[in-house]
Design a protein around this motif. Structure first.
Motif, PDB file in Angstrom:
ATOM      1  N   GLY A 192      -7.110   8.467   5.632  1.00  0.00           N
ATOM      2  CA  GLY A 192      -6.059   7.663   6.239  1.00  0.00           C
ATOM      3  C   GLY A 192      -4.705   7.851   5.587  1.00  0.00           C
ATOM      4  N   SER A 193      -4.622   7.536   4.275  1.00  0.00           N
ATOM      5  CA  SER A 193      -3.312   7.625   3.621  1.00  0.00           C
ATOM      6  C   SER A 193      -3.387   7.986   2.146  1.00  0.00           C
ATOM      7  CB  SER A 193      -2.565   6.289   3.770  1.00  0.00           C
ATOM      8  OG  SER A 193      -3.355   5.210   3.296  1.00  0.00           O
ATOM      9  N   PHE A 194      -4.576   8.336   1.638  1.00  0.00           N
ATOM     10  CA  PHE A 194      -4.689   8.684   0.213  1.00  0.00           C
ATOM     11  C   PHE A 194      -4.214  10.124   0.010  1.00  0.00           C
ATOM     12  CE2 PHE A 194      -6.663   9.993  -3.730  1.00  0.00           C
ATOM     13  CZ  PHE A 194      -6.580   8.846  -4.507  1.00  0.00           C
ATOM     14  N   PRO A 195      -3.248  10.348  -0.904  1.00  0.00           N
ATOM     15  CA  PRO A 195      -2.701  11.697  -1.109  1.00  0.00           C
ATOM     16  C   PRO A 195      -3.778  12.679  -1.612  1.00  0.00           C
ATOM     17  CG  PRO A 195      -1.316  10.027  -2.136  1.00  0.00           C
ATOM     18  CD  PRO A 195      -2.589   9.339  -1.762  1.00  0.00           C
ATOM     19  N   LYS A 196      -3.863  13.837  -0.988  1.00  0.00           N
ATOM     20  CA  LYS A 196      -4.839  14.841  -1.420  1.00  0.00           C
ATOM     21  C   LYS A 196      -4.609  15.275  -2.860  1.00  0.00           C
ATOM     22  CE  LYS A 196      -5.891  17.079   3.013  1.00  0.00           C
ATOM     23  NZ  LYS A 196      -5.809  18.353   3.780  1.00  0.00           N
ATOM     24  N   GLY A 247      -0.575  16.713   2.036  1.00  0.00           N
ATOM     25  CA  GLY A 247      -0.992  15.734   3.027  1.00  0.00           C
ATOM     26  C   GLY A 247      -1.869  14.638   2.445  1.00  0.00           C
ATOM     27  N   VAL A 248      -2.625  13.983   3.329  1.00  0.00           N
ATOM     28  CA  VAL A 248      -3.430  12.830   2.924  1.00  0.00           C
ATOM     29  C   VAL A 248      -4.855  12.948   3.458  1.00  0.00           C
ATOM     30  CG1 VAL A 248      -1.430  11.295   2.826  1.00  0.00           C
ATOM     31  CG2 VAL A 248      -2.713  11.503   4.957  1.00  0.00           C
ATOM     32  N   TRP A 253       0.382   4.193  -2.838  1.00  0.00           N
ATOM     33  CA  TRP A 253       0.147   5.616  -2.565  1.00  0.00           C
ATOM     34  C   TRP A 253       1.257   6.460  -3.166  1.00  0.00           C
ATOM     35  CZ3 TRP A 253      -4.370   4.690  -2.010  1.00  0.00           C
ATOM     36  CH2 TRP A 253      -4.962   3.994  -0.975  1.00  0.00           C
ATOM     37  N   ASN A 254       2.473   5.928  -3.153  1.00  0.00           N
ATOM     38  CA  ASN A 254       3.602   6.653  -3.734  1.00  0.00           C
ATOM     39  C   ASN A 254       3.431   6.815  -5.240  1.00  0.00           C
ATOM     40  OD1 ASN A 254       6.190   7.902  -3.637  1.00  0.00           O
ATOM     41  ND2 ASN A 254       7.140   6.009  -4.334  1.00  0.00           N
ATOM     42  N   ARG A 313       0.886   9.492  -5.835  1.00  0.00           N
ATOM     43  CA  ARG A 313       1.476  10.805  -5.586  1.00  0.00           C
ATOM     44  C   ARG A 313       2.388  11.222  -6.739  1.00  0.00           C
ATOM     45  NH1 ARG A 313       3.336   9.453  -1.267  1.00  0.00           N
ATOM     46  NH2 ARG A 313       1.624  10.094   0.095  1.00  0.00           N
ATOM     47  N   TRP A 321       0.829  -1.214   0.000  1.00  0.00           N
ATOM     48  CA  TRP A 321       0.000   0.000   0.000  1.00  0.00           C
ATOM     49  C   TRP A 321       0.859   1.259   0.000  1.00  0.00           C
ATOM     50  CZ3 TRP A 321      -4.612   0.143  -1.642  1.00  0.00           C
ATOM     51  CH2 TRP A 321      -5.484  -0.928  -1.460  1.00  0.00           C
ATOM     52  N   ALA A 322       1.968   1.214   0.712  1.00  0.00           N
ATOM     53  CA  ALA A 322       2.854   2.383   0.761  1.00  0.00           C
ATOM     54  C   ALA A 322       3.343   2.761  -0.628  1.00  0.00           C
ATOM     55  CB  ALA A 322       4.045   2.098   1.679  1.00  0.00           C
TER      56      ALA A 322
END
Length: 313
Positions: free
Chosen positions: A155-159, A151-152, A37-38, A41, A33-34
């Motif tokens: 939880g962790s999805f990049p804005k 930011g996100v 998300w990268n 981004r 997942w990391a």
């Protein structure tokens, strides 16, 4: 022939799937997942910038100034924010639109080739950006814009990914369901016939370049927010990547075929390829060559597919 043409349309999707499978097998960290998300981004700014380039290519033109517009818009925005607040971001978007209008007027009104026009404007916009910034990086510290795109969420999805999705949906809707979008395809397919049918191709081409300029300006501002700075040359790497993404997605450089949704696949292919090679610790010098080879292969495939489409018609 119909089956071959149909298969050709799915080539970008198949390429992306193959890359995902390959890197997943070669590197366990790829499908975490990391890293997902990268990838989101990393692809967000490129996706936004590629939307404007997609519109320009759909009408059979080219825009080599996209990176310079990104830089100039970001530099103008960050320079004005201390004086007029977040309204400086709006000014940055207007600057992008004015740059697009400059390109469009020279191309559509004076009938100058878009390649030469945007090549010249690239240096002009670069020069203005260097003069305004003094040739040094400018820190981006405005809190409101950082809250909007930094930011996100969830939880962790990049804005910044939400901005990319929003721009994609708007551009896809415009291209598919509006008269403006239909005219873009018509000009790219046959500008002379479109003009003879009573459509002002000159005004429409100028409008396309203006829209592309605004989108490029937004991409530059988002990049500034993401990296917390606006620096000379910050948009330069996006010049070739945006064109490559459009071509890899299946939009023909001759215009009239393709669209925003296809460009998404091109963007993902470029980012996944770069991300995967980095995880595999491929020499950066080799990475550049591999990406170039992929673009050449994509041009070959899309050219062949364009001929197949003509046969099917």
């Amino acid at each position: 022939m119909i089956k071959l043409a149909t298969l050709g349309r799915f080539t970008p999707l198949l390429a992306a799937i193959i890359l995902v499978l390959f890197f997943s097998l070669m590197q366990d960290a790829f499908l975490t997942w990391a890293n997902v998300w990268n990838i989101i981004r990393q692809s967000s700014v490129l996706l936004v910038a590629s939307m404007g380039v997609t519109f320009v290519i759909l009408i059979g033109s080219i825009d080599l100034s996209v990176g310079a517009i990104m830089t100039l818009s970001a530099v103008c925005a960050i320079t004005l924010v201390p004086a007029i607040g977040e309204a400086g971001i709006l000014v940055g978007l207007i600057v992008g639109g004015l740059c697009g209008a400059f390109n469009g007027l020279l191309n559509a009104t004076l009938k100058l080739p878009s390649f030469l026009v945007t090549l010249g404007s690239l240096f002009i916009f670069q020069s203005i950006g260097l003069i305004i910034s003094g040739g040094r990086p400018l820190p981006w510290t405005t809190p409101i814009s950082s809250m909007m795109a930094g930011g996100v969420v969830f939880g962790s999805f990049p804005k910044i990914g939400l901005w990319a999705i929003a721009v994609l949906l708007v551009c896809a809707f415009v291209a598919r369901y509006t008269r403006f979008g239909q005219y873009m395809y018509a000009i790219g397919d046959n500008e002379r016939t479109t003009r003879m049918s009573g459509i002002s191709t000159t005004h429409l081409k100028i409008a396309v370049f203006v829209v592309a300029g605004v989108i490029s300006g937004l991409a530059g501002i988002l990049l500034g927010i993401r990296t917390f700075s606006a620096s000379p040359g910050m948009g330069d790497p996006f010049l070739l990547d945006t064109i490559a993404a459009v071509v890899l997605g299946g939009t023909l450089l001759t215009g009239g075929v393709g669209g925003p949704m296809r460009t998404v696949l091109g963007v993902l292919t470029i980012v996944i390829l770069a991300n995967g090679m980095t995880l595999l610790q491929v020499d950066p010098f080799f990475q550049v060559g591999i990406r170039g080879a992929v673009v050449i292969l994509a041009v070959l495939i899309t050219t062949k597919r364009g001929r197949l489409d003509q046969i099917v018609k």
